[in-house]
Enzyme design. Sequence first.
Site, PDB file in Angstrom:
ATOM      1  N   CYS A  45       0.821  -1.214   0.000  1.00  0.00           N
ATOM      2  CA  CYS A  45       0.000   0.000   0.000  1.00  0.00           C
ATOM      3  C   CYS A  45       0.853   1.261   0.000  1.00  0.00           C
ATOM      4  O   CYS A  45       0.426   2.320  -0.464  1.00  0.00           O
ATOM      5  CB  CYS A  45      -0.921   0.015   1.220  1.00  0.00           C
ATOM      6  SG  CYS A  45      -1.747  -1.563   1.504  1.00  0.00           S
ATOM      7  N   THR A 114      -0.697 -16.732  -0.896  1.00  0.00           N
ATOM      8  CA  THR A 114       0.057 -16.337  -2.090  1.00  0.00           C
ATOM      9  C   THR A 114      -0.421 -15.021  -2.696  1.00  0.00           C
ATOM     10  O   THR A 114       0.131 -14.567  -3.706  1.00  0.00           O
ATOM     11  CB  THR A 114      -0.016 -17.464  -3.143  1.00  0.00           C
ATOM     12  OG1 THR A 114      -1.373 -17.943  -3.204  1.00  0.00           O
ATOM     13  CG2 THR A 114       0.883 -18.630  -2.767  1.00  0.00           C
ATOM     14  N   ALA A 116      -2.164 -11.918  -4.582  1.00  0.00           N
ATOM     15  CA  ALA A 116      -2.727 -11.684  -5.913  1.00  0.00           C
ATOM     16  C   ALA A 116      -1.610 -11.226  -6.832  1.00  0.00           C
ATOM     17  O   ALA A 116      -0.556 -10.772  -6.378  1.00  0.00           O
ATOM     18  CB  ALA A 116      -3.813 -10.615  -5.834  1.00  0.00           C
ATOM     19  N   ARG A 135       3.146  -3.666  -8.140  1.00  0.00           N
ATOM     20  CA  ARG A 135       2.607  -4.732  -7.274  1.00  0.00           C
ATOM     21  C   ARG A 135       3.614  -5.068  -6.174  1.00  0.00           C
ATOM     22  O   ARG A 135       3.310  -5.000  -5.007  1.00  0.00           O
ATOM     23  CB  ARG A 135       2.310  -5.956  -8.163  1.00  0.00           C
ATOM     24  CG  ARG A 135       1.745  -7.141  -7.465  1.00  0.00           C
ATOM     25  CD  ARG A 135       0.255  -7.088  -7.280  1.00  0.00           C
ATOM     26  NE  ARG A 135      -0.106  -7.592  -5.975  1.00  0.00           N
ATOM     27  CZ  ARG A 135      -1.249  -7.380  -5.369  1.00  0.00           C
ATOM     28  NH1 ARG A 135      -2.190  -6.676  -5.951  1.00  0.00           N
ATOM     29  NH2 ARG A 135      -1.487  -7.862  -4.170  1.00  0.00           N
ATOM     30  N   GLY A 245      -5.736  -4.062 -12.774  1.00  0.00           N
ATOM     31  CA  GLY A 245      -6.413  -4.888 -11.787  1.00  0.00           C
ATOM     32  C   GLY A 245      -5.576  -6.098 -11.412  1.00  0.00           C
ATOM     33  O   GLY A 245      -4.471  -6.291 -11.915  1.00  0.00           O
ATOM     34  N   THR A 274      -9.494 -24.625   4.204  1.00  0.00           N
ATOM     35  CA  THR A 274      -9.992 -25.077   2.908  1.00  0.00           C
ATOM     36  C   THR A 274     -10.670 -26.432   3.133  1.00  0.00           C
ATOM     37  O   THR A 274     -10.531 -27.028   4.219  1.00  0.00           O
ATOM     38  CB  THR A 274      -8.843 -25.244   1.888  1.00  0.00           C
ATOM     39  OG1 THR A 274      -8.121 -26.437   2.204  1.00  0.00           O
ATOM     40  CG2 THR A 274      -7.893 -24.046   1.881  1.00  0.00           C
ATOM     41  N   GLY A 302      -5.570  -4.829   1.882  1.00  0.00           N
ATOM     42  CA  GLY A 302      -4.655  -5.132   2.970  1.00  0.00           C
ATOM     43  C   GLY A 302      -5.370  -5.346   4.286  1.00  0.00           C
ATOM     44  O   GLY A 302      -4.947  -6.163   5.111  1.00  0.00           O
TER      45      GLY A 302
HETATM   46  C1  FAD Z   1       0.306  -0.535  -5.091  1.00  0.00           C
HETATM   47  C2  FAD Z   1      -0.679  -1.122  -4.120  1.00  0.00           C
HETATM   48  C3  FAD Z   1      -1.353  -0.290  -3.244  1.00  0.00           C
HETATM   49  C4  FAD Z   1      -2.274  -0.832  -2.350  1.00  0.00           C
HETATM   50  N1  FAD Z   1      -2.931   0.009  -1.489  1.00  0.00           N
HETATM   51  C5  FAD Z   1      -3.824  -0.509  -0.612  1.00  0.00           C
HETATM   52  C6  FAD Z   1      -4.470   0.338   0.325  1.00  0.00           C
HETATM   53  O1  FAD Z   1      -4.241   1.576   0.366  1.00  0.00           O
HETATM   54  N2  FAD Z   1      -5.369  -0.224   1.184  1.00  0.00           N
HETATM   55  C7  FAD Z   1      -5.641  -1.575   1.185  1.00  0.00           C
HETATM   56  O2  FAD Z   1      -6.453  -2.043   2.007  1.00  0.00           O
HETATM   57  N3  FAD Z   1      -4.999  -2.407   0.320  1.00  0.00           N
HETATM   58  C8  FAD Z   1      -4.107  -1.912  -0.561  1.00  0.00           C
HETATM   59  N4  FAD Z   1      -3.438  -2.751  -1.426  1.00  0.00           N
HETATM   60  C9  FAD Z   1      -3.741  -4.201  -1.391  1.00  0.00           C
HETATM   61  C10 FAD Z   1      -2.887  -4.909  -0.349  1.00  0.00           C
HETATM   62  O3  FAD Z   1      -1.553  -4.585  -0.512  1.00  0.00           O
HETATM   63  C11 FAD Z   1      -3.102  -6.404  -0.490  1.00  0.00           C
HETATM   64  O4  FAD Z   1      -4.461  -6.681  -0.284  1.00  0.00           O
HETATM   65  C12 FAD Z   1      -2.271  -7.198   0.504  1.00  0.00           C
HETATM   66  O5  FAD Z   1      -0.898  -6.992   0.295  1.00  0.00           O
HETATM   67  C13 FAD Z   1      -2.578  -8.687   0.361  1.00  0.00           C
HETATM   68  O6  FAD Z   1      -1.787  -9.392   1.242  1.00  0.00           O
HETATM   69  P1  FAD Z   1      -1.524 -10.943   1.005  1.00  0.00           P
HETATM   70  O7  FAD Z   1      -0.575 -11.364   2.066  1.00  0.00           O
HETATM   71  O8  FAD Z   1      -2.792 -11.652   0.844  1.00  0.00           O
HETATM   72  O9  FAD Z   1      -0.836 -11.009  -0.443  1.00  0.00           O
HETATM   73  P2  FAD Z   1       0.454 -10.315  -1.031  1.00  0.00           P
HETATM   74  O10 FAD Z   1       0.739  -9.028  -0.379  1.00  0.00           O
HETATM   75  O11 FAD Z   1       0.258 -10.329  -2.515  1.00  0.00           O
HETATM   76  O12 FAD Z   1       1.606 -11.333  -0.640  1.00  0.00           O
HETATM   77  C14 FAD Z   1       1.661 -12.614  -1.176  1.00  0.00           C
HETATM   78  C15 FAD Z   1       3.110 -13.012  -1.203  1.00  0.00           C
HETATM   79  O13 FAD Z   1       3.205 -14.371  -1.615  1.00  0.00           O
HETATM   80  C16 FAD Z   1       4.350 -14.514  -2.423  1.00  0.00           C
HETATM   81  N5  FAD Z   1       4.116 -15.697  -3.239  1.00  0.00           N
HETATM   82  C17 FAD Z   1       3.162 -15.890  -4.173  1.00  0.00           C
HETATM   83  N6  FAD Z   1       3.232 -17.135  -4.668  1.00  0.00           N
HETATM   84  C18 FAD Z   1       4.271 -17.737  -4.029  1.00  0.00           C
HETATM   85  C19 FAD Z   1       4.838 -19.029  -4.113  1.00  0.00           C
HETATM   86  N7  FAD Z   1       4.340 -19.946  -4.945  1.00  0.00           N
HETATM   87  N8  FAD Z   1       5.891 -19.310  -3.327  1.00  0.00           N
HETATM   88  C20 FAD Z   1       6.401 -18.388  -2.465  1.00  0.00           C
HETATM   89  N9  FAD Z   1       5.900 -17.146  -2.355  1.00  0.00           N
HETATM   90  C21 FAD Z   1       4.839 -16.830  -3.122  1.00  0.00           C
HETATM   91  C22 FAD Z   1       4.418 -13.223  -3.206  1.00  0.00           C
HETATM   92  O14 FAD Z   1       5.745 -12.964  -3.630  1.00  0.00           O
HETATM   93  C23 FAD Z   1       3.940 -12.202  -2.182  1.00  0.00           C
HETATM   94  O15 FAD Z   1       4.978 -11.578  -1.494  1.00  0.00           O
HETATM   95  C24 FAD Z   1      -2.509  -2.231  -2.335  1.00  0.00           C
HETATM   96  C25 FAD Z   1      -1.826  -3.068  -3.219  1.00  0.00           C
HETATM   97  C26 FAD Z   1      -0.923  -2.528  -4.098  1.00  0.00           C
HETATM   98  C27 FAD Z   1      -0.192  -3.440  -5.040  1.00  0.00           C
END
Ligand code: FAD
Length: 450
Positions: A45, A114, A116, A135, A245, A274, A302
Amino acid sequence: MTRLVVVGGDAAGMSAASQARRRLAADRMQIVAYERSSWVSYSACGEPFHVAGQVDRIESLVARTPEAFAEMDIEVRTRHEVTAVDTAARTVTVVGLDAGTEFVDSYDELLIATGATARRPPIHGRDLDGVHELRTLEDAAALRALADGPPDDVVVIGGGYIGLEAAEAFVFRGWKVTVVCAHPGVLEGTLDEDLGEAVVSHMREMGITVLTDTRVACINGDRSVESVGCGDRTLPAKVVVLGLGSRPEVGVAAAAGIPLGPTGAIQVDERQRTPVPGVWAAGDCAEVIHRITGATTNPHLGTIANKTGRVAGINLGGDEARFPGALGSSITRVGDLEISSVGLSCEEARAAGFDAVDGTVEGTTTAGYMPGARSMTIRVVAERGTGRLLGAQIIGGPGAGKRIDVFATALWNGMTAADLEWTDLAYAPPFSGTWDLVAIAARAARRASS
Ligand SMILES: Cc1cc2nc3c(=O)[nH]c(=O)nc-3n(C[C@H](O)[C@H](O)[C@H](O)COP(=O)(O)OP(=O)(O)OC[C@H]3O[C@@H](n4cnc5c(N)ncnc54)[C@H](O)[C@@H]3O)c2cc1C
């Protein structure tokens, strides 16, 4: 001794690992997290603000380092990608990306977090130098390096919030910014179309060229990007940001036979389990229940990633927690225009089968006579007859956006527009009128719904 393997080391994965560790010490649970990138526990974020130069050090976006996790007896292995899961044998196949080695690790419990990935439609030229998504932290560092160069032309493809935040970052750095958007307004799916168009007007006042109802046909250049072609126009571009997206990253899970739900994300129950024994999922890769529609949804936020990760971790640690559902509350800004929403837009509510009406009002962020009073529009969506609140959208100057939290609280508790109209909201001239516009909007929605 239980062995927990976490796939993905960001918001959901590391929240879960931390919560599990709080409940079970290292002599009762081993925890290892595999993360494909070089970073863990980072704030995606905050990335646009690093590109803008407002957050100078990229390390500031990291909440906790692998060393800090090691002190909690959580082993974090960055630059390690999980490429396969065998749910019968309870093993994962892992590739060490630097050494190129492959090995198999076993688990008792597996958390898939993992996240998005950015959507990458097959636009010709998308692999040219200078074309980036926003991203990962690596993306942010690359865009920051470009933004640090002499200001030039940047084209942002996509009018979602990441596209808008990228556009704002480059405006801040003095670049000439064009946003190309396939819809009549921006933030489609977050705002109703007319409010999206109002955001476009504001962006144009900021000097951003916004091309709506326009699709990019190709990105041109030899090695590096030089221009973007859309319709009969060619837009010069030194940098292109793809903001088209995101979709849940479920490749490894799907290949392992872990069921996906109707949204394409991983199916989980309210404890983040799951249907496959010993396999959990949380964050952007997992479905959640929408509290208004009762249907599954897959918002990439996030807030929800942290919460679902926490729920998974509490359960993995032997306590009990249930994720109570989401409203999709979101907030962003372009320049000094704040934009926020919660629940369903009018269009979404009707598509979901509600007989939805709206009350839309305009006013100011403070008492109108105060210096710095800025205009603000609030739309409240309610159900005809019952007056039940279904959603709200706000656009306006500084101080407007976080008012959405009042609506989030009201929706969370199933309030009606009439309930909200009389809620005792605070007032002093620097903050609102005597009747905050939130209450006035609720009144308009109550009238429309009765
Ligand atoms: C530019 C940007 C701005 C944002 N701003 C906001 C905001 O202001 N407010 C808000 O609520 N949300 C915001 N978001 C969304 C928020 O960042 C995400 O919803 C949040 O990071 C999701 O967390 P997560 O842990 O589910 O996934 P992610 O943060 O995507 O982390 C998943 C991790 O898994 C790793 N991974 C994937 N597949 C594998 C694999 N097979 N083996 C090992 N590692 C793997 C990836 O490298 C990644 O680091 C923003 C996102 C972006 C990109």
